[in-house]
Design a protein around this motif. Structure first.
Motif, PDB file in Angstrom:
ATOM      1  N   ASN A  64     117.632  78.162  82.786  1.00 29.25           N
ATOM      2  CA  ASN A  64     117.926  78.240  84.211  1.00 29.25           C
ATOM      3  C   ASN A  64     116.736  78.823  84.964  1.00 29.25           C
ATOM      4  OD1 ASN A  64     120.629  77.329  83.873  1.00 29.25           O
ATOM      5  ND2 ASN A  64     121.220  79.393  83.231  1.00 29.25           N
ATOM      6  N   LYS A  65     116.640  78.485  86.225  1.00 22.43           N
ATOM      7  CA  LYS A  65     115.561  79.014  87.046  1.00 22.43           C
ATOM      8  C   LYS A  65     115.652  80.534  87.096  1.00 22.43           C
ATOM      9  CE  LYS A  65     113.325  78.473  91.536  1.00 22.43           C
ATOM     10  NZ  LYS A  65     113.366  77.794  92.859  1.00 22.43           N
ATOM     11  N   GLY A  66     114.537  81.197  86.811  1.00 21.44           N
ATOM     12  CA  GLY A  66     114.498  82.656  86.832  1.00 21.44           C
ATOM     13  C   GLY A  66     114.786  83.317  85.501  1.00 21.44           C
ATOM     14  N   ASP A  67     115.053  82.537  84.461  1.00 25.92           N
ATOM     15  CA  ASP A  67     115.342  83.104  83.141  1.00 25.92           C
ATOM     16  C   ASP A  67     114.114  83.790  82.543  1.00 25.92           C
ATOM     17  OD1 ASP A  67     117.986  82.456  82.925  1.00 25.92           O
ATOM     18  OD2 ASP A  67     117.702  80.701  81.646  1.00 25.92           O
ATOM     19  N   VAL A  68     114.377  84.845  81.794  1.00 28.29           N
ATOM     20  CA  VAL A  68     113.364  85.441  80.921  1.00 28.29           C
ATOM     21  C   VAL A  68     113.639  84.895  79.522  1.00 28.29           C
ATOM     22  CG1 VAL A  68     112.476  87.559  79.883  1.00 28.29           C
ATOM     23  CG2 VAL A  68     113.124  87.523  82.307  1.00 28.29           C
ATOM     24  N   VAL A  69     112.670  84.184  78.978  1.00 28.45           N
ATOM     25  CA  VAL A  69     112.856  83.473  77.712  1.00 28.45           C
ATOM     26  C   VAL A  69     111.964  84.076  76.635  1.00 28.45           C
ATOM     27  CG1 VAL A  69     112.716  81.234  76.543  1.00 28.45           C
ATOM     28  CG2 VAL A  69     113.398  81.348  78.958  1.00 28.45           C
ATOM     29  N   VAL A  70     112.530  84.302  75.466  1.00 26.37           N
ATOM     30  CA  VAL A  70     111.745  84.701  74.297  1.00 26.37           C
ATOM     31  C   VAL A  70     111.588  83.484  73.397  1.00 26.37           C
ATOM     32  CG1 VAL A  70     111.818  85.980  72.123  1.00 26.37           C
ATOM     33  CG2 VAL A  70     112.280  87.156  74.273  1.00 26.37           C
ATOM     34  N   VAL A  71     110.347  83.123  73.124  1.00 29.04           N
ATOM     35  CA  VAL A  71     110.040  82.100  72.123  1.00 29.04           C
ATOM     36  C   VAL A  71     109.603  82.854  70.874  1.00 29.04           C
ATOM     37  CG1 VAL A  71     108.507  80.212  71.484  1.00 29.04           C
ATOM     38  CG2 VAL A  71     109.418  80.344  73.812  1.00 29.04           C
ATOM     39  N   LYS A  72     110.386  82.740  69.809  1.00 28.44           N
ATOM     40  CA  LYS A  72     110.163  83.540  68.600  1.00 28.44           C
ATOM     41  C   LYS A  72     109.605  82.665  67.470  1.00 28.44           C
ATOM     42  CE  LYS A  72     110.451  86.566  65.293  1.00 28.44           C
ATOM     43  NZ  LYS A  72     109.876  85.655  64.266  1.00 28.44           N
ATOM     44  N   PRO A  73     108.268  82.658  67.315  1.00 31.53           N
ATOM     45  CA  PRO A  73     107.671  81.919  66.198  1.00 31.53           C
ATOM     46  C   PRO A  73     107.531  82.804  64.963  1.00 31.53           C
ATOM     47  CG  PRO A  73     105.958  82.718  67.643  1.00 31.53           C
ATOM     48  CD  PRO A  73     107.263  83.261  68.179  1.00 31.53           C
ATOM     49  N   ASN A  74     107.039  82.222  63.898  1.00 28.23           N
ATOM     50  CA  ASN A  74     106.625  82.989  62.723  1.00 28.23           C
ATOM     51  C   ASN A  74     105.123  83.231  62.859  1.00 28.23           C
ATOM     52  OD1 ASN A  74     105.635  83.786  60.175  1.00 28.23           O
ATOM     53  ND2 ASN A  74     107.248  82.682  59.096  1.00 28.23           N
ATOM     54  N   ILE A  75     104.753  84.496  63.108  1.00 27.17           N
ATOM     55  CA  ILE A  75     103.333  84.877  63.190  1.00 27.17           C
ATOM     56  C   ILE A  75     103.023  85.847  62.053  1.00 27.17           C
ATOM     57  CG2 ILE A  75     101.510  85.501  64.835  1.00 27.17           C
ATOM     58  CD1 ILE A  75     103.495  85.511  67.066  1.00 27.17           C
ATOM     59  N   GLY A  76     103.838  85.818  61.016  1.00 23.45           N
ATOM     60  CA  GLY A  76     103.837  86.875  60.016  1.00 23.45           C
ATOM     61  C   GLY A  76     102.569  87.080  59.223  1.00 23.45           C
ATOM     62  N   TRP A  77     101.705  86.058  59.140  1.00 18.41           N
ATOM     63  CA  TRP A  77     100.614  86.131  58.176  1.00 18.41           C
ATOM     64  C   TRP A  77      99.245  85.905  58.810  1.00 18.41           C
ATOM     65  CZ3 TRP A  77     102.707  88.038  53.968  1.00 18.41           C
ATOM     66  CH2 TRP A  77     104.068  87.802  53.750  1.00 18.41           C
ATOM     67  N   ASP A  78      98.265  86.552  58.240  1.00 16.04           N
ATOM     68  CA  ASP A  78      96.870  86.404  58.665  1.00 16.04           C
ATOM     69  C   ASP A  78      96.308  85.143  58.010  1.00 16.04           C
ATOM     70  OD1 ASP A  78      94.239  86.707  59.417  1.00 16.04           O
ATOM     71  OD2 ASP A  78      93.827  88.382  58.051  1.00 16.04           O
ATOM     72  N   ARG A  79      96.781  83.999  58.507  1.00 18.68           N
ATOM     73  CA  ARG A  79      96.403  82.707  57.932  1.00 18.68           C
ATOM     74  C   ARG A  79      96.124  81.707  59.057  1.00 18.68           C
ATOM     75  NH1 ARG A  79      96.839  85.860  54.434  1.00 18.68           N
ATOM     76  NH2 ARG A  79      97.814  85.670  52.374  1.00 18.68           N
ATOM     77  N   PRO A  80      95.198  80.785  58.849  1.00 20.24           N
ATOM     78  CA  PRO A  80      94.940  79.750  59.855  1.00 20.24           C
ATOM     79  C   PRO A  80      96.061  78.711  59.850  1.00 20.24           C
ATOM     80  CG  PRO A  80      93.581  79.363  57.922  1.00 20.24           C
ATOM     81  CD  PRO A  80      94.261  80.678  57.698  1.00 20.24           C
ATOM     82  N   PRO A  81      96.211  77.962  60.928  1.00 20.21           N
ATOM     83  CA  PRO A  81      97.293  76.963  61.014  1.00 20.21           C
ATOM     84  C   PRO A  81      97.261  75.926  59.900  1.00 20.21           C
ATOM     85  CG  PRO A  81      96.274  77.299  63.161  1.00 20.21           C
ATOM     86  CD  PRO A  81      95.430  78.034  62.170  1.00 20.21           C
ATOM     87  N   GLU A  82      96.061  75.627  59.392  1.00 19.48           N
ATOM     88  CA  GLU A  82      95.924  74.594  58.360  1.00 19.48           C
ATOM     89  C   GLU A  82      96.686  74.927  57.081  1.00 19.48           C
ATOM     90  OE1 GLU A  82      92.811  74.304  61.319  1.00 19.48           O
ATOM     91  OE2 GLU A  82      93.436  75.981  60.039  1.00 19.48           O
ATOM     92  N   LEU A  83      96.957  76.211  56.844  1.00 19.50           N
ATOM     93  CA  LEU A  83      97.675  76.617  55.637  1.00 19.50           C
ATOM     94  C   LEU A  83      99.193  76.592  55.830  1.00 19.50           C
ATOM     95  CD1 LEU A  83      95.457  79.561  54.311  1.00 19.50           C
ATOM     96  CD2 LEU A  83      95.457  77.152  53.623  1.00 19.50           C
ATOM     97  N   ALA A  84      99.648  76.350  57.050  1.00 20.43           N
ATOM     98  CA  ALA A  84     101.085  76.220  57.351  1.00 20.43           C
ATOM     99  C   ALA A  84     101.901  77.432  56.905  1.00 20.43           C
ATOM    100  CB  ALA A  84     101.645  74.945  56.728  1.00 20.43           C
ATOM    101  N   ALA A  85     101.306  78.619  57.005  1.00 18.40           N
ATOM    102  CA  ALA A  85     102.046  79.844  56.693  1.00 18.40           C
ATOM    103  C   ALA A  85     102.798  80.355  57.912  1.00 18.40           C
ATOM    104  CB  ALA A  85     101.088  80.923  56.198  1.00 18.40           C
ATOM    105  N   THR A  86     102.401  79.877  59.088  1.00 17.71           N
ATOM    106  CA  THR A  86     103.008  80.306  60.349  1.00 17.71           C
ATOM    107  C   THR A  86     103.380  79.080  61.180  1.00 17.71           C
ATOM    108  OG1 THR A  86     100.795  80.487  61.308  1.00 17.71           O
ATOM    109  CG2 THR A  86     101.757  82.501  60.414  1.00 17.71           C
ATOM    110  N   THR A  87     104.129  79.315  62.252  1.00 17.59           N
ATOM    111  CA  THR A  87     104.548  78.217  63.124  1.00 17.59           C
ATOM    112  C   THR A  87     103.329  77.555  63.766  1.00 17.59           C
ATOM    113  OG1 THR A  87     106.585  79.443  63.602  1.00 17.59           O
ATOM    114  CG2 THR A  87     106.049  77.615  65.062  1.00 17.59           C
ATOM    115  N   ASN A  88     103.403  76.247  63.950  1.00 14.97           N
ATOM    116  CA  ASN A  88     102.289  75.505  64.529  1.00 14.97           C
ATOM    117  C   ASN A  88     101.974  76.013  65.939  1.00 14.97           C
ATOM    118  OD1 ASN A  88     101.160  73.160  66.232  1.00 14.97           O
ATOM    119  ND2 ASN A  88     100.868  72.444  64.129  1.00 14.97           N
ATOM    120  N   PRO A  89     100.745  76.435  66.213  1.00 17.56           N
ATOM    121  CA  PRO A  89     100.410  77.001  67.521  1.00 17.56           C
ATOM    122  C   PRO A  89     100.485  75.995  68.666  1.00 17.56           C
ATOM    123  CG  PRO A  89      98.425  76.685  66.209  1.00 17.56           C
ATOM    124  CD  PRO A  89      99.583  76.426  65.302  1.00 17.56           C
ATOM    125  N   GLN A  90     100.169  74.724  68.386  1.00 21.52           N
ATOM    126  CA  GLN A  90     100.265  73.705  69.430  1.00 21.52           C
ATOM    127  C   GLN A  90     101.711  73.506  69.868  1.00 21.52           C
ATOM    128  OE1 GLN A  90      97.801  71.009  66.767  1.00 21.52           O
ATOM    129  NE2 GLN A  90      97.243  70.200  68.770  1.00 21.52           N
TER     130      GLN A  90
END
Length: 204
Positions: A64-90
């Motif tokens: 809804n207009k005016g909502d505060v939204v939390v988008v909760k990805p997996n950012i748990g690991w110190d890994r680049p996207p190519e290793l698929a350890a975390t949610t895709n950043p794109q």
């Protein structure tokens, strides 16, 4: 035919002639129920998200207009996207943008990481893509957890991150991973990223 009967018959006929054509109008047809889940494949993250949201009737059905939204990805690991350890950043960037376009006042992105948070946010590139799309990206603050009464048989309460509890809407965006017991982990385990205390006690 008496006058009253004539007027009644004429009114009923007019109602019938007017009513049945209305049944053919799109806004009076039975609406096709929206799916509870969709499967999209073969495309870039932004394209796949767009196709999935279209199947659900657009993100504006949920935000809804005016909502505060939390988008909760997996950012748990110190890994680049190519290793698929975390949610895709794109995907996260595209989702943040879609939330803003749907009318969200603010979109927040965070996770309680397993590795060093500063490195994990940077290496996963989620911080970069989310911020570029207009999200407020912050590392978890340990003093922002609030006890939440659960009243379970084993656990009575557990500290949960305040920003998660205060949000109008939460979009949980895990990455599918294999697991020795559950075979695959998805959204439920991803929400361990808003839990305080020693999560290892309930990890398995």
């Amino acid at each position: 035919m008496k006058r009253r009967q004539f007027i009644y018959s004429l009114s009923a006929g007019a109602l019938g002639l007017g009513f049945f054509p209305l049944l053919k109008q799109p806004f009076l047809r039975a609406q096709t129920p929206m799916p509870q889940a969709v499967w999209v494949e073969n495309g870039e993250p932004e394209e796949l998200l767009s196709r999935a949201l279209k199947e659900f009737g657009g993100l504006q059905r949920f935000i809804n207009k005016g909502d505060v939204v939390v988008v909760k990805p997996n950012i748990g690991w110190d890994r680049p996207p190519e290793l698929a350890a975390t949610t895709n950043p794109q995907l996260i960037g595209a989702l943040v943008k879609a939330c803003r376009e749907a009318g969200a006042k603010e979109v927040k992105v965070f996770d309680r990481t397993c590795n060093n948070p500063r490195r994990s946010y940077r290496s996963s590139k989620i911080q970069e893509y989310a911020a570029k799309a207009g999200a407020k990206v912050e590392q978890i603050r340990e003093n922002r957890f609030k006890p939440l009464k659960i009243n379970g048989n084993v656990i009575d309460e557990w500290p949960i991150y305040e920003e998660y509890l205060k949000a109008d809407k939460v979009i949980n965006v895990p990455i599918a991973k294999h697991h020795s017991l559950a075979r695959v982990t998805l959204g439920l385990k991803n929400l361990m990223g808003v839990m305080g205390n020693n999560r290892g006690l309930i990890h398995n």
